[in-house]
Design a protein around this motif. Sequence first.
Motif, PDB file in Angstrom:
ATOM      1  N   ARG A  39      -9.808   2.693  -7.937  1.00 51.45           N
ATOM      2  CA  ARG A  39     -10.324   3.694  -7.006  1.00 51.45           C
ATOM      3  C   ARG A  39     -10.045   5.074  -7.581  1.00 51.45           C
ATOM      4  O   ARG A  39      -8.991   5.286  -8.180  1.00 51.45           O
ATOM      5  N   ILE A  49       0.836  -1.200   0.000  1.00 46.69           N
ATOM      6  CA  ILE A  49       0.000   0.000   0.000  1.00 46.69           C
ATOM      7  C   ILE A  49       0.873   1.253   0.000  1.00 46.69           C
ATOM      8  O   ILE A  49       0.590   2.234  -0.695  1.00 46.69           O
ATOM      9  N   HIS A 103      -7.317  -0.484   0.058  1.00 44.02           N
ATOM     10  CA  HIS A 103      -6.632   0.713   0.537  1.00 44.02           C
ATOM     11  C   HIS A 103      -5.519   1.235  -0.367  1.00 44.02           C
ATOM     12  O   HIS A 103      -4.924   2.275  -0.063  1.00 44.02           O
ATOM     13  N   ALA A 104      -5.210   0.556  -1.445  1.00 39.71           N
ATOM     14  CA  ALA A 104      -4.154   1.029  -2.347  1.00 39.71           C
ATOM     15  C   ALA A 104      -4.538   2.369  -2.960  1.00 39.71           C
ATOM     16  O   ALA A 104      -5.715   2.686  -3.131  1.00 39.71           O
ATOM     17  N   HIS A 105      -3.525   3.155  -3.293  1.00 38.97           N
ATOM     18  CA  HIS A 105      -3.753   4.481  -3.863  1.00 38.97           C
ATOM     19  C   HIS A 105      -3.859   4.451  -5.384  1.00 38.97           C
ATOM     20  O   HIS A 105      -4.086   5.496  -6.001  1.00 38.97           O
ATOM     21  N   CYS A 106      -3.674   3.298  -5.984  1.00 40.87           N
ATOM     22  CA  CYS A 106      -3.780   3.168  -7.432  1.00 40.87           C
ATOM     23  C   CYS A 106      -4.636   1.945  -7.743  1.00 40.87           C
ATOM     24  O   CYS A 106      -5.075   1.235  -6.830  1.00 40.87           O
ATOM     25  N   ARG A 115      -8.655   8.686  -7.818  1.00 48.63           N
ATOM     26  CA  ARG A 115      -7.511   9.335  -7.177  1.00 48.63           C
ATOM     27  C   ARG A 115      -7.997  10.509  -6.344  1.00 48.63           C
ATOM     28  O   ARG A 115      -8.998  11.138  -6.656  1.00 48.63           O
ATOM     29  N   THR A 132       2.136   2.576  -3.555  1.00 51.90           N
ATOM     30  CA  THR A 132       1.190   2.738  -4.662  1.00 51.90           C
ATOM     31  C   THR A 132       0.844   4.179  -5.006  1.00 51.90           C
ATOM     32  O   THR A 132       0.174   4.417  -6.008  1.00 51.90           O
ATOM     33  N   ALA A 133       1.284   5.143  -4.218  1.00 55.50           N
ATOM     34  CA  ALA A 133       0.859   6.529  -4.448  1.00 55.50           C
ATOM     35  C   ALA A 133       1.273   7.050  -5.818  1.00 55.50           C
ATOM     36  O   ALA A 133       0.566   7.866  -6.419  1.00 55.50           O
ATOM     37  N   ASP A 134       2.408   6.589  -6.335  1.00 51.97           N
ATOM     38  CA  ASP A 134       2.903   7.096  -7.613  1.00 51.97           C
ATOM     39  C   ASP A 134       2.917   6.022  -8.690  1.00 51.97           C
ATOM     40  O   ASP A 134       3.621   6.138  -9.690  1.00 51.97           O
TER      41      ASP A 134
END
Length: 308
Positions: free
Chosen positions: A305, A108, A142-145, A307, A111-113
């Motif tokens: 999800r 997790i 919960h991952a950002h990508c 962004r 994964t932001a970028d």
Amino acid sequence: MERDSGRPEGVGLVCVGVDGSEGSARAVRWAARYALAGALPLRLLYAVTVPSVFYTEPMAARFVEDERTRIAEKVLGDAADAARAAVDGADLTIDASYEVGSPSEVLIGRTADARLLVMGTRGHGELTGLFVGSVTRAVVGHAHCAVAVIPGLPDGVPDPADKAGAPVVVGVDGSEAGLAALDFAYAEADSRGAELVAVHVWSDAGVHPRLLGSRADDPYWRRVQRTEEEQLRGLVEERAAQHPGTWVRQVVERENPAKILTEWSADAQLVVTGSRGRGGFTGLVLGSTSHALLHRTKCPLVVVRPRG
């Protein structure tokens, strides 16, 4: 091989979790081909886990961490070789790193970028247990990508690499997450030269009680069906101009969404859903649908999800 520095990488990475299991091997092969097709760099990630009981004895904790770090370097090296083999030695930028922590926290946190995080399923690493269902669900939620989950395939089911001419299927519910999934799927179908199948499934849940048990030819059911079809058509047409070469088949059904998308997955190269979405049409919760699909799909599943 170096310990991960935690510095953010450029947007557009394809990340893949590895743990030495067959599930992670499938994920690595799929991620390598995906990264090559999109001219994106590939990052291999390994979580070095040290059971908390060892931290009561610093020397023991250090020994366990050093030993598992050594194994991490070996597993990552093998995964890098497998990734290069999957693309027949084509020019693919591969970066491999490990980080101390739980598998879900490590994945997790990276994964932001990224454009996409890839995970295997139905595998179990000897040391990390990276692809146990609870970890997969935590990362997907919960991952950002977007997260791609590559299933284990029973005998007789073609490998995703052999389904290049198959459609991309997306579940659409009108929510913010569902619209993000539609955008992602449209782009995937466009880049693959594949047909896009936009599936909107509305169930009895959240629908007026008089519909419960009603026949398909009930006048009220037909009106609802037409309304659902019109709303799906509007969402598809809003995006058609950006992807003029993509043929879209629109499917609206009154059924269980996980059941219908599972059926479509048998003949698809990719299924895309939103995460934690609540439908603007009839209250269809695609978040619960995506979780139900994790161990059912017969092709890779991508959960998207929004962004932000």
